[in-house]
Every structure is written in structure tokens, then in C-alpha cells.
Design an enzyme around this catalytic site. Sequence first.
Site, PDB file in Angstrom:
ATOM      1  N   CYS A 232     -73.892  19.408  73.737  1.00  0.00           N
ATOM      2  CA  CYS A 232     -74.633  18.796  74.739  1.00  0.00           C
ATOM      3  C   CYS A 232     -72.900  18.507  75.510  1.00  0.00           C
ATOM      4  O   CYS A 232     -72.658  16.882  75.858  1.00  0.00           O
ATOM      5  CB  CYS A 232     -76.020  18.101  75.714  1.00  0.00           C
ATOM      6  N   GLY A 237     -65.992  13.373  75.169  1.00  0.00           N
ATOM      7  CA  GLY A 237     -66.068  12.483  74.921  1.00  0.00           C
ATOM      8  C   GLY A 237     -66.221  12.008  73.840  1.00  0.00           C
ATOM      9  O   GLY A 237     -65.416  11.531  72.662  1.00  0.00           O
ATOM     10  N   ASP A 256     -71.641  23.497  76.763  1.00  0.00           N
ATOM     11  CA  ASP A 256     -72.321  22.759  77.238  1.00  0.00           C
ATOM     12  C   ASP A 256     -72.908  24.450  78.860  1.00  0.00           C
ATOM     13  O   ASP A 256     -72.673  24.937  78.530  1.00  0.00           O
ATOM     14  CB  ASP A 256     -71.116  21.593  78.446  1.00  0.00           C
ATOM     15  N   ASP A 283     -73.991  30.294  78.502  1.00  0.00           N
ATOM     16  CA  ASP A 283     -74.733  30.352  79.882  1.00  0.00           C
ATOM     17  C   ASP A 283     -76.014  31.421  80.214  1.00  0.00           C
ATOM     18  O   ASP A 283     -76.415  32.649  80.666  1.00  0.00           O
ATOM     19  CB  ASP A 283     -73.279  31.809  80.438  1.00  0.00           C
ATOM     20  N   CYS A 354     -78.469   7.990  76.568  1.00  0.00           N
ATOM     21  CA  CYS A 354     -78.357   7.086  76.730  1.00  0.00           C
ATOM     22  C   CYS A 354     -79.129   6.562  77.524  1.00  0.00           C
ATOM     23  O   CYS A 354     -78.650   6.101  78.666  1.00  0.00           O
ATOM     24  CB  CYS A 354     -76.885   7.086  77.388  1.00  0.00           C
TER      25      CYS A 354
END
Length: 403
Positions: A232, A237, A256, A283, A354
Amino acid sequence: MRLHRNLCFAVIDGLHKIFNENEYADKVVQHLLKRDKRWGSRDRGFISETVYEIVRYKRLYSEIADVKAPYDRDNLWRLFAVWATLKGIRLPDWKYFTDTPTRKIKGRFDELSKIRKFRESIPDWMDNLGVEELGEQTWTKEIAKQNEQADVILRVNTLKTNKKDLQLKLQSEDIETEFLPDHPSALKLKERANVFITEAFKNGWFEVQDASSQLVADFLDVKPGMKVVDACAGAGGKTLHLASLMENKGQVIAMDIYESKLKKLKIRARRNGVHNIEMKVIDSTKPIKKLHGKADRLLIDAPCSGLGVLRRNPDAKWKLEPAFIENIKKTQSEVLQQYSKMVKSGGKMVYATCSVLPSENEKQVEKFLSTEVGKEFTFVKEKRILAHESGFDGFYMALLEKK
């Protein structure tokens, strides 16, 4: 502090876009700051900090000003007047501030500040959920910390430089930083500054990345030469951090569902001098199936509520809905089921979010380990980071090993 009309108008325009047109605060602020080339850093600082502060305390200020959404411009000026009064800023004699009840504002603030959902300015459902999952005491401390402005943390790109040289380079550009214990690649800015215009940034010496987020790649225990999948990846980062820990050797596959994010990663990778990343858009189920049993390491930085990073995204408090959190938990389960199949025997996987909610974190891992696919994995260790304990973003990470 003296209020300048053009800066205040910019703030009101920004709030209108965020509150009434549902635009994202960070994008709105970026756009506003380009409005007038004559604005200096102090002017731009005033606009961004004021917009963020009013967004952060929208519920509290609305309650004090006695206004409700959708906010017309008069209502937005009322919110602004509450903000300025509580900051101790003298209101100029502009028509927007006629009859502002200064003493009433302060009295109302004192009264409402005794109630957590108003003091921390959060929706009822979020307050109830926080208490339910973390307990009264922990939630009270955590949500208070999530309302403070986040520090700016940099991650040194070890492919190009080291922490000491980066610190000296930034110093030569009038930016002072300090080292962070327990964060090997992190530098913290002593004062906020626009680091993106520095020569060091243009040369790819660092990325802006919170200290908690920097621990995730380390947790995955990668080595040069491995085949590592970041499932993902987003704008990458953590992908870039993995590449630097691998010294550009081996292969990082950044995946992603959004091609636009991977395009941003491509640009960042070029600046960072990273050339061992391959990008794949998810996809269909094909890209995942092709990698079944192939990865030495897998990072699942799962989509989540983001309740650990409200300091950076205060508008998420108003954009999040309870239904979204329920749906995202289903997505997390599916992602763990499908993506974990890419890990080869003896390989390792990190599941990270997060969020500070156990239902998105520990409970997801427990649930996964009890499934058919999950039974092939052993739990190694986990790390929970709460903002009020660490001073950085709220995060969770679990390391699992495939038998």
C-alpha cells in the site's frame, strides 16, 4: 498582533472551501499561499496556522459563536472573531466585527472547556469511540495531544548523505535541527520552516516523515539484496526508506490501487537517487497473484481511520464518519488475507496503521492469525505508539513471520 485585511480574507476564503465545499485543508492552504507573491514567510505562517487552528477547533468555536453549518461568510467571520479573541488579538473596527461580545466569548470558552468533546472539539461519536477503545484516561490524554501542532521531522536519505552532514547543510541555510534519540535517521526542526525550498531537499538529501512513521521500515528488518513488497505504497515515504535501508540493492516492489500516487513516488525516487523500485498498479487480482510466495519481506501499511495523525489532518475530524471506520476495518481484513499470500516461507510481514484504535490494530492481527491463511504465520512482536506518550504520531506495527 495587528490584523491585515488581505490575510484575513485569505483565511475566510480557505475556511469556506474546507467547511462548505469539503476540500482538504492541506490542499486549500497550499493553494492560498500562492495567492500573493509579495507575502513573506510571516504572512504565509499566519494564514496556514490560523486556518488550521480554526479547522482544529471548529466545534468549540461554532458553539461559542452560536453558528451552525453550512457557514455563510458572516458566520465564518464570527468564528474568526472567536479565534482572535481567545488569542488575545485586538479586533480592528471592521464591519465584520461589529458587536463582537468579547467578554461573553471568554466566559463561554471557560464553561465549554470543562467538557472534553467541546474542549478538544470532536464529534460525539468519535469521543464515545475513543473512550470505548482506549478508556477514559488514555483517550483524554491522547485526543488532547492530537490537537497540538505537529513537529516537522525529517528523515535523512542515507543513500546520499548522513545525519550530521545534513544538519550542517541545513544550518548553512538558516534551519536549525536536533537529533532524536531512538530514531536513527531523524532530525527535528527547532522552528517551523519551508524545507522544500532548500538546496538539501532539491538534492534529495531528506524527506519529511514523522518519527513514528520512520520506525515502520526499520521494523520490517530488511537486508540489501532482498525482494521486498510495499503493498500500500501511496506516494512512497516508507518505500523510499526501505530502499535506503537496502542500500539500493535488491528489489522493492511498490504497489498501490492509485496510479497517481505511484507517479509521485517516481518523481521522489529520482530525487532520492533510488533505482531499485519497481511500481505496479493493483488494478485487478493479477499483480498480487503473480507475487504469491515470492516476497522476502512484505509491508502492509493498511488504509485506516487516521486517528493517530489528527494533528496533521485536523479536518479529518469532520470528514470521518462511523460508517467509514466500520468499512475500513473490513478492507483491512481483506488486505491481510489477500496480500499476505505474497510472503514466502521464512519471510516476514509488517502490518501497520496510523490509527490508535485497537480494533484496527491488535484485534485485526489476532483475527488474521485465527484464519486459514493466518495460521501459516507466527506473531513475532508489535509496537503501539500513542502521541501523548511519544510526542509523535500515533502508530501501530506488528511483525509476523511465515512458517
